[in-house]
Write a protein that holds these residues in place. Structure first.
Motif, PDB file in Angstrom:
ATOM      1  N   UNK A   2     -24.045  25.434 -15.041  1.00 14.38           N
ATOM      2  CA  UNK A   2     -25.399  24.585 -15.881  1.00 14.38           C
ATOM      3  C   UNK A   2     -25.151  23.133 -16.158  1.00 14.38           C
ATOM      4  N   UNK A   3     -23.992  22.955 -16.827  1.00 12.15           N
ATOM      5  CA  UNK A   3     -23.380  21.521 -16.898  1.00 12.15           C
ATOM      6  C   UNK A   3     -22.371  20.982 -16.052  1.00 12.15           C
ATOM      7  N   UNK A   4     -22.275  19.771 -15.818  1.00 15.39           N
ATOM      8  CA  UNK A   4     -21.100  19.444 -15.022  1.00 15.39           C
ATOM      9  C   UNK A   4     -19.803  19.779 -15.521  1.00 15.39           C
ATOM     10  N   UNK A   5     -18.918  19.981 -14.627  1.00 16.70           N
ATOM     11  CA  UNK A   5     -17.611  20.077 -14.972  1.00 16.70           C
ATOM     12  C   UNK A   5     -16.782  18.866 -15.004  1.00 16.70           C
ATOM     13  N   UNK A   6     -15.944  18.444 -15.829  1.00 16.25           N
ATOM     14  CA  UNK A   6     -15.303  17.062 -15.815  1.00 16.25           C
ATOM     15  C   UNK A   6     -13.818  17.380 -15.906  1.00 16.25           C
ATOM     16  N   UNK A   7     -13.103  16.329 -15.312  1.00 22.21           N
ATOM     17  CA  UNK A   7     -11.276  16.570 -15.327  1.00 22.21           C
ATOM     18  C   UNK A   7     -10.832  16.610 -16.791  1.00 22.21           C
ATOM     19  N   UNK A  18       0.838  -1.296  -0.075  1.00 18.08           N
ATOM     20  CA  UNK A  18       0.116   0.061   0.100  1.00 18.08           C
ATOM     21  C   UNK A  18       0.838   1.035   0.053  1.00 18.08           C
ATOM     22  N   UNK A  19       0.406   2.367  -0.404  1.00 15.81           N
ATOM     23  CA  UNK A  19       1.046   3.638  -0.650  1.00 15.81           C
ATOM     24  C   UNK A  19       1.162   4.194   0.800  1.00 15.81           C
ATOM     25  N   UNK A  20       2.236   5.121   0.875  1.00 18.29           N
ATOM     26  CA  UNK A  20       1.963   6.067   2.242  1.00 18.29           C
ATOM     27  C   UNK A  20       0.960   6.683   2.446  1.00 18.29           C
ATOM     28  N   UNK A  21       0.506   6.881   3.598  1.00 18.87           N
ATOM     29  CA  UNK A  21      -0.828   7.413   3.937  1.00 18.87           C
ATOM     30  C   UNK A  21      -1.190   8.537   3.099  1.00 18.87           C
ATOM     31  N   UNK A  22      -0.296   9.548   3.147  1.00 23.26           N
ATOM     32  CA  UNK A  22      -0.298  11.059   2.525  1.00 23.26           C
ATOM     33  C   UNK A  22      -0.249  10.842   1.003  1.00 23.26           C
ATOM     34  N   UNK A  23       0.020   9.570   0.502  1.00 24.63           N
ATOM     35  CA  UNK A  23      -0.059   9.568  -0.993  1.00 24.63           C
ATOM     36  C   UNK A  23      -1.355   8.355  -1.669  1.00 24.63           C
ATOM     37  N   UNK A  24      -2.027   7.889  -0.285  1.00 22.85           N
ATOM     38  CA  UNK A  24      -2.978   6.880  -0.783  1.00 22.85           C
ATOM     39  C   UNK A  24      -4.060   7.446  -1.767  1.00 22.85           C
ATOM     40  N   UNK A  25      -4.593   8.602  -1.472  1.00 23.00           N
ATOM     41  CA  UNK A  25      -5.635   9.049  -2.259  1.00 23.00           C
ATOM     42  C   UNK A  25      -5.085  10.221  -3.051  1.00 23.00           C
ATOM     43  N   UNK A  26      -5.213  10.343  -4.335  1.00 20.36           N
ATOM     44  CA  UNK A  26      -4.822  11.457  -5.222  1.00 20.36           C
ATOM     45  C   UNK A  26      -6.242  12.359  -4.990  1.00 20.36           C
ATOM     46  N   UNK A  27      -6.046  13.596  -4.723  1.00 21.64           N
ATOM     47  CA  UNK A  27      -7.457  14.235  -4.622  1.00 21.64           C
ATOM     48  C   UNK A  27      -7.905  14.597  -6.194  1.00 21.64           C
ATOM     49  N   UNK A  28      -9.161  14.721  -6.565  1.00 21.11           N
ATOM     50  CA  UNK A  28      -9.770  14.825  -7.895  1.00 21.11           C
ATOM     51  C   UNK A  28      -9.916  16.458  -8.124  1.00 21.11           C
ATOM     52  N   UNK A  29      -9.492  16.892  -9.261  1.00 18.94           N
ATOM     53  CA  UNK A  29      -9.861  18.381  -9.745  1.00 18.94           C
ATOM     54  C   UNK A  29      -9.748  19.303  -8.708  1.00 18.94           C
ATOM     55  N   UNK A  30      -8.532  19.400  -8.222  1.00 17.42           N
ATOM     56  CA  UNK A  30      -8.360  20.300  -7.172  1.00 17.42           C
ATOM     57  C   UNK A  30      -8.198  21.755  -7.744  1.00 17.42           C
ATOM     58  N   UNK A  31      -7.750  22.084  -8.806  1.00 14.80           N
ATOM     59  CA  UNK A  31      -7.666  23.183  -9.405  1.00 14.80           C
ATOM     60  C   UNK A  31      -9.060  23.894  -9.459  1.00 14.80           C
ATOM     61  N   UNK A  53      -6.646   7.881 -13.282  1.00 19.80           N
ATOM     62  CA  UNK A  53      -7.933   7.299 -13.756  1.00 19.80           C
ATOM     63  C   UNK A  53      -9.009   7.206 -12.959  1.00 19.80           C
ATOM     64  N   UNK A  54      -9.124   7.289 -11.746  1.00 17.92           N
ATOM     65  CA  UNK A  54      -9.835   7.375 -10.823  1.00 17.92           C
ATOM     66  C   UNK A  54     -10.919   8.576 -11.162  1.00 17.92           C
ATOM     67  N   UNK A  55     -10.444   9.548 -11.567  1.00 22.86           N
ATOM     68  CA  UNK A  55     -10.840  10.949 -11.613  1.00 22.86           C
ATOM     69  C   UNK A  55     -11.590  10.747 -13.129  1.00 22.86           C
ATOM     70  N   UNK A  56     -11.799   9.822 -13.937  1.00 26.35           N
ATOM     71  CA  UNK A  56     -12.432   9.509 -15.183  1.00 26.35           C
ATOM     72  C   UNK A  56     -13.725   9.863 -14.989  1.00 26.35           C
ATOM     73  N   UNK A  57     -14.710   9.417 -13.744  1.00 20.58           N
ATOM     74  CA  UNK A  57     -16.124   9.407 -13.853  1.00 20.58           C
ATOM     75  C   UNK A  57     -16.572  10.691 -13.086  1.00 20.58           C
ATOM     76  N   UNK A  58     -15.453  11.609 -12.640  1.00 24.71           N
ATOM     77  CA  UNK A  58     -16.094  12.619 -11.862  1.00 24.71           C
ATOM     78  C   UNK A  58     -16.833  13.836 -12.625  1.00 24.71           C
ATOM     79  N   UNK A  59     -17.640  14.053 -11.862  1.00 24.40           N
ATOM     80  CA  UNK A  59     -18.530  15.299 -12.494  1.00 24.40           C
ATOM     81  C   UNK A  59     -18.709  16.236 -11.184  1.00 24.40           C
ATOM     82  N   UNK A  60     -18.197  17.561 -11.420  1.00 29.26           N
ATOM     83  CA  UNK A  60     -18.393  18.302 -10.366  1.00 29.26           C
ATOM     84  C   UNK A  60     -19.441  19.546 -10.797  1.00 29.26           C
ATOM     85  N   UNK A  61     -20.199  19.855  -9.890  1.00 26.78           N
ATOM     86  CA  UNK A  61     -21.455  20.835  -9.814  1.00 26.78           C
ATOM     87  C   UNK A  61     -21.123  21.837  -8.514  1.00 26.78           C
TER      88      UNK A  61
END
Ligand SMILES: C[S@@+](CC[C@H](N)C(=O)[O-])C[C@H]1O[C@@H](n2cnc3c(N)ncnc32)[C@H](O)[C@@H]1O
Length: 302
Positions: free
Chosen positions: A273-278, A2-15, A287-295
């Motif tokens: 008005x439409x979801x923002x995607x990565x 497993x990855x070190x704790x602080x690298x374990x989850x890459x946050x999605x669409x940070x900017x 690749x986990x970001x692929x399905x992300x939809x930001x509103x």
């Protein structure tokens, strides 16, 4: 490994999250799905104060790096804001915020679903690829996925696979599950994945045949859609006028609830008005970001 704790989850669409939440020095924001704290860290680095909330007791493992701010082990030196953490469900975010004397906040983030850590830890029972006990609870309370699979009537299993997994073969899978549990209780994710795969009509597929079944059980076990609806309503009440809500969903059931809420709530105005995607670059890197939809919604003045 497993990855070190602080690298374990890459946050999605940070900017995108930063651009819409517009953190500023001294403003309070709620990161209602703290996870490994990636978004909280970005908000703190931008100068905002953050209240992190997560219902998974293991999220607390990631708090130490932010809680003490500069000087704490692993804390980014340039973090300017104050960080607080509350363990709990985001449907209770008003009560949790009040416990820190926060009556309104300038921004709220909901980054829904499961974290990479939850998926990667086989023993939590979220993943069909990692064998482990069939559990799927984000907290240790209530019936587990194994309880549902081994005890619920066939009709109920079929209905929840259809409703929460949009699974076309729901009845067929439910029948196969009931046959299999009569031979021996289904206790592991591996066995459930096999049973589902055996019920699936043949032919190559892009995704694992158990993907929708696992999604449905997880949503049901954690009452994810009920919590989302109540969390959105709580967020609208907790935001100050002009404050913003950013919600990132990973499947259509969640996105539909967020979209409807932003369009219908008298307290909120939809900013997107439409979801923002990565971006393509982000999807390639994560690749986990692929399905992300930001509103995004903004609290109305009244
Ligand atoms: C996709 S992860 C968030 C990752 C986080 N943004 C980061 O950068 O590390 C979703 C998190 O939300 C938590 N969660 C899901 N539903 C929740 C709820 N109803 N209340 C509180 N936390 C919840 C999960 O336990 C998980 O840690």
């Amino acid at each position: 490994m497993s990855a070190p704790a602080d690298q374990a989850h890459q946050p999605v669409m940070v900017s995108e999250v930063l651009a819409y939440l517009r953190p500023r020095a001294g403003a309070w924001m709620v990161d209602a799905t703290f996870g490994a704290g990636g978004h909280s860290r970005a908000l703190l680095e931008a100068g905002a104060n953050v209240l992190g909330i997560d219902q998974d007791p293991r999220a607390a493992d990631h708090v130490a790096a932010l809680a003490g701010n500069a000087g704490a082990p692993g804390a980014p030196q340039e973090v300017a804001g104050t960080f607080l953490f509350a363990a709990g469900n985001f449907r209770d975010m008003e009560r949790l915020a009040r416990s820190f004397e926060l009556s309104t906040v300038a921004g709220i983030l909901l980054d829904l679903g499961v974290s990479s850590m939850q998926l990667d830890e086989g023993e939590r029972g979220f993943a069909f690829r990692a064998d482990g006990p069939l559990d799927m609870r984000m907290t240790a309370t209530g019936p587990s996925a194994a309880d549902i699979v081994n005890e619920a009537p066939m009709e109920e299993i079929a209905a929840l696979l259809w409703r929460y997994g949009e699974e076309r073969h729901s009845r067929r899978i439910a029948r196969r599950v009931v046959e299999a549990r009569e031979r021996a209780p289904i206790r592991t994710t591996g066995r459930l994945a096999e049973v589902v795969a055996s019920a699936y009509p043949g032919g190559p597929r892009r995704t694992h045949p158990a993907r929708r079944t696992f999604q449905a059980l997880r949503i049901h076990v954690n009452d994810e859609l009920g919590a989302l609806q109540e969390g959105l309503e709580a967020a609208a009440r907790l935001l100050e006028p002009g404050g913003r809500l950013v919600a990132i969903s990973y499947h259509s059931l969640e996105d539909r609830i967020v979209k409807r809420f932003l369009n219908d709530s008298p307290r909120m105005v939809a900013v997107t008005k439409k979801p923002v995607t990565p971006s393509e670059d982000e999807v390639q890197a994560n690749p986990r970001a692929r399905a992300a939809k930001l509103r995004v919604g903004e609290r109305s003045a009244s």
